[in-house]
Motif scaffolding. Structure first.
Motif, PDB file in Angstrom:
ATOM      1  N   ALA A  72       0.834  -1.204   0.000  1.00 12.85           N
ATOM      2  CA  ALA A  72       0.000   0.000   0.000  1.00 12.85           C
ATOM      3  C   ALA A  72       0.866   1.251   0.000  1.00 12.85           C
ATOM      4  O   ALA A  72       1.805   1.365   0.775  1.00 12.85           O
ATOM      5  CB  ALA A  72      -0.915   0.009   1.215  1.00 12.85           C
ATOM      6  N   SER A  73       0.571   2.160  -0.875  1.00 14.17           N
ATOM      7  CA  SER A  73       1.126   3.517  -0.919  1.00 14.17           C
ATOM      8  C   SER A  73       0.950   4.057  -2.329  1.00 14.17           C
ATOM      9  O   SER A  73       1.198   3.347  -3.311  1.00 14.17           O
ATOM     10  CB  SER A  73       2.621   3.583  -0.578  1.00 14.17           C
ATOM     11  N   ARG A  74       0.521   5.280  -2.427  1.00  9.46           N
ATOM     12  CA  ARG A  74       0.606   5.972  -3.706  1.00  9.46           C
ATOM     13  C   ARG A  74       2.079   6.091  -4.078  1.00  9.46           C
ATOM     14  O   ARG A  74       2.900   6.429  -3.241  1.00  9.46           O
ATOM     15  CB  ARG A  74      -0.016   7.363  -3.604  1.00  9.46           C
ATOM     16  N   ALA A  75       2.380   5.804  -5.349  1.00  7.60           N
ATOM     17  CA  ALA A  75       3.778   5.794  -5.776  1.00  7.60           C
ATOM     18  C   ALA A  75       4.054   6.719  -6.947  1.00  7.60           C
ATOM     19  O   ALA A  75       5.197   6.821  -7.396  1.00  7.60           O
ATOM     20  CB  ALA A  75       4.184   4.371  -6.146  1.00  7.60           C
ATOM     21  N   SER A  76       3.015   7.394  -7.447  1.00 10.66           N
ATOM     22  CA  SER A  76       3.207   8.269  -8.589  1.00 10.66           C
ATOM     23  C   SER A  76       3.767   9.621  -8.152  1.00 10.66           C
ATOM     24  O   SER A  76       3.254  10.226  -7.210  1.00 10.66           O
ATOM     25  CB  SER A  76       1.882   8.489  -9.310  1.00 10.66           C
ATOM     26  N   PRO A  77       4.804  10.122  -8.825  1.00 14.51           N
ATOM     27  CA  PRO A  77       5.296  11.470  -8.506  1.00 14.51           C
ATOM     28  C   PRO A  77       4.212  12.537  -8.591  1.00 14.51           C
ATOM     29  O   PRO A  77       4.291  13.554  -7.914  1.00 14.51           O
ATOM     30  CB  PRO A  77       6.391  11.692  -9.556  1.00 14.51           C
ATOM     31  N   ALA A  78       3.189  12.298  -9.420  1.00 15.76           N
ATOM     32  CA  ALA A  78       2.099  13.269  -9.515  1.00 15.76           C
ATOM     33  C   ALA A  78       1.335  13.385  -8.210  1.00 15.76           C
ATOM     34  O   ALA A  78       0.691  14.415  -7.935  1.00 15.76           O
ATOM     35  CB  ALA A  78       1.147  12.865 -10.638  1.00 15.76           C
ATOM     36  N   ASP A  79       1.377  12.341  -7.373  1.00 19.57           N
ATOM     37  CA  ASP A  79       0.666  12.355  -6.095  1.00 19.57           C
ATOM     38  C   ASP A  79       1.478  12.971  -4.965  1.00 19.57           C
ATOM     39  O   ASP A  79       0.933  13.277  -3.903  1.00 19.57           O
ATOM     40  CB  ASP A  79       0.275  10.927  -5.696  1.00 19.57           C
ATOM     41  N   PHE A  80       2.775  13.119  -5.173  1.00 20.28           N
ATOM     42  CA  PHE A  80       3.619  13.594  -4.080  1.00 20.28           C
ATOM     43  C   PHE A  80       3.246  15.008  -3.644  1.00 20.28           C
ATOM     44  O   PHE A  80       3.382  15.364  -2.471  1.00 20.28           O
ATOM     45  CB  PHE A  80       5.101  13.549  -4.480  1.00 20.28           C
ATOM     46  N   ILE A  87       0.673   9.913   2.021  1.00 18.49           N
ATOM     47  CA  ILE A  87       1.746   9.028   1.580  1.00 18.49           C
ATOM     48  C   ILE A  87       2.722   8.761   2.725  1.00 18.49           C
ATOM     49  O   ILE A  87       3.093   7.609   2.991  1.00 18.49           O
ATOM     50  CB  ILE A  87       2.477   9.634   0.374  1.00 18.49           C
ATOM     51  N   ALA A  88       3.138   9.818   3.414  1.00 16.57           N
ATOM     52  CA  ALA A  88       4.092   9.669   4.507  1.00 16.57           C
ATOM     53  C   ALA A  88       3.548   8.759   5.606  1.00 16.57           C
ATOM     54  O   ALA A  88       4.272   7.904   6.141  1.00 16.57           O
ATOM     55  CB  ALA A  88       4.453  11.039   5.076  1.00 16.57           C
ATOM     56  N   LEU A  89       2.273   8.905   5.948  1.00 15.37           N
ATOM     57  CA  LEU A  89       1.691   8.103   7.023  1.00 15.37           C
ATOM     58  C   LEU A  89       1.419   6.659   6.593  1.00 15.37           C
ATOM     59  O   LEU A  89       1.496   5.743   7.411  1.00 15.37           O
ATOM     60  CB  LEU A  89       0.406   8.755   7.533  1.00 15.37           C
ATOM     61  N   THR A  90       1.100   6.451   5.329  1.00 18.33           N
ATOM     62  CA  THR A  90       0.897   5.079   4.846  1.00 18.33           C
ATOM     63  C   THR A  90       2.173   4.269   5.008  1.00 18.33           C
ATOM     64  O   THR A  90       2.139   3.095   5.412  1.00 18.33           O
ATOM     65  CB  THR A  90       0.468   5.084   3.368  1.00 18.33           C
ATOM     66  N   ASN A  91       3.312   4.883   4.729  1.00 14.86           N
ATOM     67  CA  ASN A  91       4.588   4.174   4.773  1.00 14.86           C
ATOM     68  C   ASN A  91       5.218   4.132   6.163  1.00 14.86           C
ATOM     69  O   ASN A  91       6.242   3.463   6.347  1.00 14.86           O
ATOM     70  CB  ASN A  91       5.567   4.809   3.784  1.00 14.86           C
ATOM     71  N   THR A  92       4.628   4.816   7.117  1.00 15.88           N
ATOM     72  CA  THR A  92       5.153   4.815   8.487  1.00 15.88           C
ATOM     73  C   THR A  92       4.125   4.211   9.439  1.00 15.88           C
ATOM     74  O   THR A  92       4.279   3.091   9.899  1.00 15.88           O
ATOM     75  CB  THR A  92       5.547   6.239   8.916  1.00 15.88           C
ATOM     76  N   GLU A  93       3.042   4.944   9.717  1.00 18.57           N
ATOM     77  CA  GLU A  93       2.007   4.419  10.612  1.00 18.57           C
ATOM     78  C   GLU A  93       1.347   3.175  10.024  1.00 18.57           C
ATOM     79  O   GLU A  93       1.084   2.203  10.748  1.00 18.57           O
ATOM     80  CB  GLU A  93       0.949   5.495  10.878  1.00 18.57           C
ATOM     81  N   GLY A  94       1.077   3.181   8.733  1.00 19.44           N
ATOM     82  CA  GLY A  94       0.508   1.993   8.101  1.00 19.44           C
ATOM     83  C   GLY A  94       1.439   0.799   8.199  1.00 19.44           C
ATOM     84  O   GLY A  94       1.000  -0.335   8.453  1.00 19.44           O
ATOM     85  N   THR A  95       2.725   1.038   8.005  1.00 15.59           N
ATOM     86  CA  THR A  95       3.703  -0.038   8.134  1.00 15.59           C
ATOM     87  C   THR A  95       3.730  -0.580   9.555  1.00 15.59           C
ATOM     88  O   THR A  95       3.799  -1.799   9.775  1.00 15.59           O
ATOM     89  CB  THR A  95       5.095   0.465   7.718  1.00 15.59           C
ATOM     90  N   ARG A  96       3.655   0.304  10.545  1.00 14.73           N
ATOM     91  CA  ARG A  96       3.629  -0.141  11.945  1.00 14.73           C
ATOM     92  C   ARG A  96       2.430  -1.038  12.220  1.00 14.73           C
ATOM     93  O   ARG A  96       2.546  -2.067  12.894  1.00 14.73           O
ATOM     94  CB  ARG A  96       3.597   1.059  12.891  1.00 14.73           C
ATOM     95  N   GLN A  97       1.264  -0.659  11.689  1.00 15.36           N
ATOM     96  CA  GLN A  97       0.063  -1.466  11.913  1.00 15.36           C
ATOM     97  C   GLN A  97       0.255  -2.883  11.377  1.00 15.36           C
ATOM     98  O   GLN A  97      -0.122  -3.880  12.019  1.00 15.36           O
ATOM     99  CB  GLN A  97      -1.144  -0.814  11.216  1.00 15.36           C
ATOM    100  N   LEU A  98       0.821  -2.998  10.197  1.00 15.68           N
ATOM    101  CA  LEU A  98       1.011  -4.315   9.603  1.00 15.68           C
ATOM    102  C   LEU A  98       2.122  -5.101  10.294  1.00 15.68           C
ATOM    103  O   LEU A  98       2.028  -6.333  10.432  1.00 15.68           O
ATOM    104  CB  LEU A  98       1.304  -4.177   8.111  1.00 15.68           C
TER     105      LEU A  98
END
Length: 318
Positions: A72-80, A87-98
């Motif tokens: 899970a994470s948006r990966a397109s530069p257009a979304d940055f 995006i930042a929370l998906t790769n940090t807090e989301g990662t912690r949850q999993l």
């Protein structure tokens, strides 16, 4: 086995779900459909697929599983620019949850990191031992740095909980089920060419990328997951066919047989000048390497878009 795939309705995730189900696994797809699409799942055997609509940044009750792929994470530069906090929370807090769920289930996990952790690299090609050259305050920092911290979390969980978690640094991947509005270079060039528009090249086109077809990337991820004895391993997953963006544009124009040309725009900030994985480690420990050539992969992808692959723009609230 029962396998959880976060971001399972996305470009990579849906291909992974499909491959796992074809091999007889039960798959739990978790997606908030921010960039993933329900239509990506429509041809997958629903008898062994469970879809949970939810946001891994928040508390979700996951079922017990044997394996977890965190894609899970948006990966397109257009979304940055549009979704940096999400995006930042998906790769940090989301990662912690999993990671917490993996500990609770004693499940093996693969964390989908990215070649973006190398930033604009000063080492070429990029081996896993290279720590990167990332602008943490730049426009790509929300993605680059959160993936880097996601990797740090996996190491911390391994150290504290003896969790078996492996990390794949995924390089540029392309193929069917990409969105037209994805913002990445391959679908952008293809949709422009098929519309008869000029292809937009940023900078002078000499910057390079190495493109891996989606089926090869999925095979690499699965090889990393399925082989025993790789706890804590980080490995590049990609293709070594380094090509300039200018040459890529010319290839797509040729395959599409279009009268479109090329127009040049200023190069975005922090856009990497060169990108190519060192696959020595992947070849040695996974006995894996890409098999689909760029020409063949582009033809498959172009045929997909020519066949009427029209993609709804995801809901912005996600």
């Amino acid at each position: 086995m029962r396998v959880l795939v976060s971001g399972g309705a996305g470009f990579l995730g849906s291909h992974l779900c499909e491959a796992l189900i074809k091999d007889g696994h039960e798959v739990i797809c978790v997606d908030n459909f921010g960039s993933g699409r329900r239509q990506n799942l429509r041809d997958i055997d629903s008898g062994r697929l469970t879809v949970i609509e939810g946001d891994i940044r928040k508390n979700i009750t996951f079922p017990p599983v044997d394996r977890i792929y965190h894609l899970a994470s948006r990966a397109s530069p257009a979304d940055f620019t549009d979704f940096p906090v999400r995006i930042a929370l998906t790769n940090t807090e989301g990662t912690r949850q999993l990671l917490d769920h993996a500990v609770a289930c004693d499940a093996r996990m693969v964390f989908a990191s990215t070649s973006e952790v190398y930033g604009d690299p000063e080492v070429h090609p990029q081996p896993e031992s290279y720590n990167g050259n990332v602008n943490i305050r730049g426009p790509r920092g929300c993605y680059d740095e959160s993936k880097r911290f996601g990797e740090t979390l996996t190491v911390a969980y391994e150290d504290e909980y003896d969790l078996d978690v492996r990390t794949a640094r995924i390089f540029n991947t392309y193929g069917t089920r990409m969105r037209e509005d994805d913002g990445r270079v391959v679908p952008t060039f293809i949709t422009q060419a098929l519309r008869g528009d000029d292809l937009t090249v940023y900078g002078d086109g000499t910057q390079t990328r190495s493109f891996c077809y989606v089926s090869d990337t999925i095979a690499g991820l699965r090889a990393l997951m399925e082989q025993d004895g790789l706890q804590g391993t980080v490995v590049n997953v990609g293709c070594e066919n380094e090509i300039s963006i200018q040459t890529l544009a010319e290839k797509i124009l040729h395959i599409c047989d279009t009268t479109s040309g090329i127009r040049y725009e200023p190069k975005p900030a922090d856009d990497p000048t060169r990108r190519k994985p060192d696959l020595t480690k992947a070849t040695r420990i996974l006995d894996w390497q890409p098999t689909v050539g760029l020409e063949e992969g582009l033809q498959r992808t172009i045929a997909y878009f020519q066949g009427g692959a029209r993609n709804a723009i995801p809901s912005p609230e996600h």
